[in-house]
Design an enzyme around this catalytic site. Sequence first.
Site, PDB file in Angstrom:
ATOM      1  N   ARG A   1      36.577  44.263  46.713  1.00  0.00           N
ATOM      2  CA  ARG A   1      37.209  44.593  45.438  1.00  0.00           C
ATOM      3  C   ARG A   1      36.326  45.577  44.673  1.00  0.00           C
ATOM      4  O   ARG A   1      35.116  45.446  44.674  1.00  0.00           O
ATOM      5  CB  ARG A   1      37.400  43.318  44.597  1.00  0.00           C
ATOM      6  CG  ARG A   1      38.728  42.656  44.813  1.00  0.00           C
ATOM      7  CD  ARG A   1      38.798  41.284  44.217  1.00  0.00           C
ATOM      8  NE  ARG A   1      38.368  41.206  42.826  1.00  0.00           N
ATOM      9  CZ  ARG A   1      38.374  40.087  42.110  1.00  0.00           C
ATOM     10  NH1 ARG A   1      38.777  38.952  42.654  1.00  0.00           N
ATOM     11  NH2 ARG A   1      37.976  40.086  40.857  1.00  0.00           N
TER      12      ARG A   1
ATOM     13  N   ARG B   1      41.896  32.687  29.732  1.00  0.00           N
ATOM     14  CA  ARG B   1      40.523  33.168  29.765  1.00  0.00           C
ATOM     15  C   ARG B   1      39.953  33.369  28.367  1.00  0.00           C
ATOM     16  O   ARG B   1      38.801  33.763  28.223  1.00  0.00           O
ATOM     17  CB  ARG B   1      40.502  34.512  30.484  1.00  0.00           C
ATOM     18  CG  ARG B   1      39.855  34.475  31.851  1.00  0.00           C
ATOM     19  CD  ARG B   1      39.941  35.884  32.397  1.00  0.00           C
ATOM     20  NE  ARG B   1      39.028  36.129  33.470  1.00  0.00           N
ATOM     21  CZ  ARG B   1      39.342  36.073  34.770  1.00  0.00           C
ATOM     22  NH1 ARG B   1      40.532  35.717  35.147  1.00  0.00           N
ATOM     23  NH2 ARG B   1      38.429  36.378  35.667  1.00  0.00           N
TER      24      ARG B   1
ATOM     25  N   ARG C   1      31.950  38.960  48.622  1.00  0.00           N
ATOM     26  CA  ARG C   1      33.379  38.645  48.834  1.00  0.00           C
ATOM     27  C   ARG C   1      34.083  39.816  49.527  1.00  0.00           C
ATOM     28  O   ARG C   1      33.869  40.987  49.182  1.00  0.00           O
ATOM     29  CB  ARG C   1      34.029  38.373  47.478  1.00  0.00           C
ATOM     30  CG  ARG C   1      35.554  38.308  47.550  1.00  0.00           C
ATOM     31  CD  ARG C   1      36.185  37.655  46.345  1.00  0.00           C
ATOM     32  NE  ARG C   1      35.685  38.153  45.079  1.00  0.00           N
ATOM     33  CZ  ARG C   1      35.860  37.531  43.912  1.00  0.00           C
ATOM     34  NH1 ARG C   1      36.522  36.383  43.863  1.00  0.00           N
ATOM     35  NH2 ARG C   1      35.389  38.050  42.806  1.00  0.00           N
TER      36      ARG C   1
ATOM     37  N   ARG D   1      31.170  40.988  34.040  1.00  0.00           N
ATOM     38  CA  ARG D   1      32.218  39.948  34.070  1.00  0.00           C
ATOM     39  C   ARG D   1      31.638  38.580  33.739  1.00  0.00           C
ATOM     40  O   ARG D   1      32.291  37.779  33.080  1.00  0.00           O
ATOM     41  CB  ARG D   1      32.903  39.945  35.436  1.00  0.00           C
ATOM     42  CG  ARG D   1      33.858  41.136  35.589  1.00  0.00           C
ATOM     43  CD  ARG D   1      34.144  41.477  37.038  1.00  0.00           C
ATOM     44  NE  ARG D   1      34.681  40.375  37.790  1.00  0.00           N
ATOM     45  CZ  ARG D   1      34.569  40.244  39.114  1.00  0.00           C
ATOM     46  NH1 ARG D   1      33.927  41.170  39.820  1.00  0.00           N
ATOM     47  NH2 ARG D   1      35.102  39.207  39.723  1.00  0.00           N
TER      48      ARG D   1
ATOM     49  N   LYS E   1      37.228  29.771  42.493  1.00  0.00           N
ATOM     50  CA  LYS E   1      38.547  29.353  42.000  1.00  0.00           C
ATOM     51  C   LYS E   1      39.654  29.678  43.013  1.00  0.00           C
ATOM     52  O   LYS E   1      40.442  28.820  43.368  1.00  0.00           O
ATOM     53  CB  LYS E   1      38.884  30.061  40.671  1.00  0.00           C
ATOM     54  CG  LYS E   1      37.900  29.809  39.545  1.00  0.00           C
ATOM     55  CD  LYS E   1      38.334  30.519  38.261  1.00  0.00           C
ATOM     56  CE  LYS E   1      38.316  32.030  38.341  1.00  0.00           C
ATOM     57  NZ  LYS E   1      36.991  32.633  38.545  1.00  0.00           N
TER      58      LYS E   1
END
Length: 214
Positions: A160, A88, A127, A171, A13
């Site tokens: 992160r 969400r 990431r 998640r 995203k």
Amino acid sequence: MRLVILGPPGAGKGTQADSIIKRYDIPHISTGDIFRENIKNETELGKECKGFMDKGLLVPDDLVVSIVQDRLSKSDCQNGFLLDGFPRTVGQAVSLDAELDKMGIKLDKVINIEADKEILVERAIGRRVCPSCGATYHIKFNRPQEEGQCDLDGSKLIQREDDVEETVATRIQVYLDQTLPLINYYGAQGLLLNIDGTQSIDAIFDQIVQELER
Ligand code: ADP
Ligand code: ADP
């Protein structure tokens, strides 16, 4: 262009959002980025969010909704916006609809990026982000020119805290339980643009643009 970009964690995203906002010259509203900024600056909001985020759980709707309402009222949103990571939950989507109604505007499209769990986990765990400018990289799929260093400002890239395997799994489950119902919600409104997120970054962007400009 009044857009929402939807999809599970790690779907891409934020990566697509960066290109979309440049093409259409609209602000990028990422609730995740707003929360991380607040945590970095040790604000009251940051303190309230941190516990939820570290566990991979959603921040309560009331906190999120008021932040987005506030952001949408800013003048730079007049010609459009891209909401990334919001809504969400169905509750957030209903609040957003009510707010847009009040403003006399409607969403144009909801871009839904889809990918299965294995891909999501690999993307999220690999990431790396720039702590100063927020640019996103991947150790395998989207490498910086110099390993561990941001192409844009040279900062040392970080991982992160919630991009570790166990939290990513939580998640994804939270997404399935609480966010997936939004596909039906926006599908019923005829707004949904389903995009195969397993393609390359460039191929996904090309498809999004093609569909938005159809
Ligand atoms: P999200 O905002 O949905 O959590 P990101 O845009 O941050 O996802 O992407 C997650 C990770 O996967 C990042 O490291 C990013 O560089 C990488 N990535 C994004 N899109 C793709 C893609 N199409 N193919 C491979 N890797 C991707
Ligand atoms: P990703 O899509 O890659 O999982 P985000 O940066 O969008 O990551 O979100 C990171 C975390 O911030 C979420 O796991 C959640 O704790 C919190 N968060 C972000 N947006 C929302 C939202 N709209 N509602 C509730 N929590 C949110």
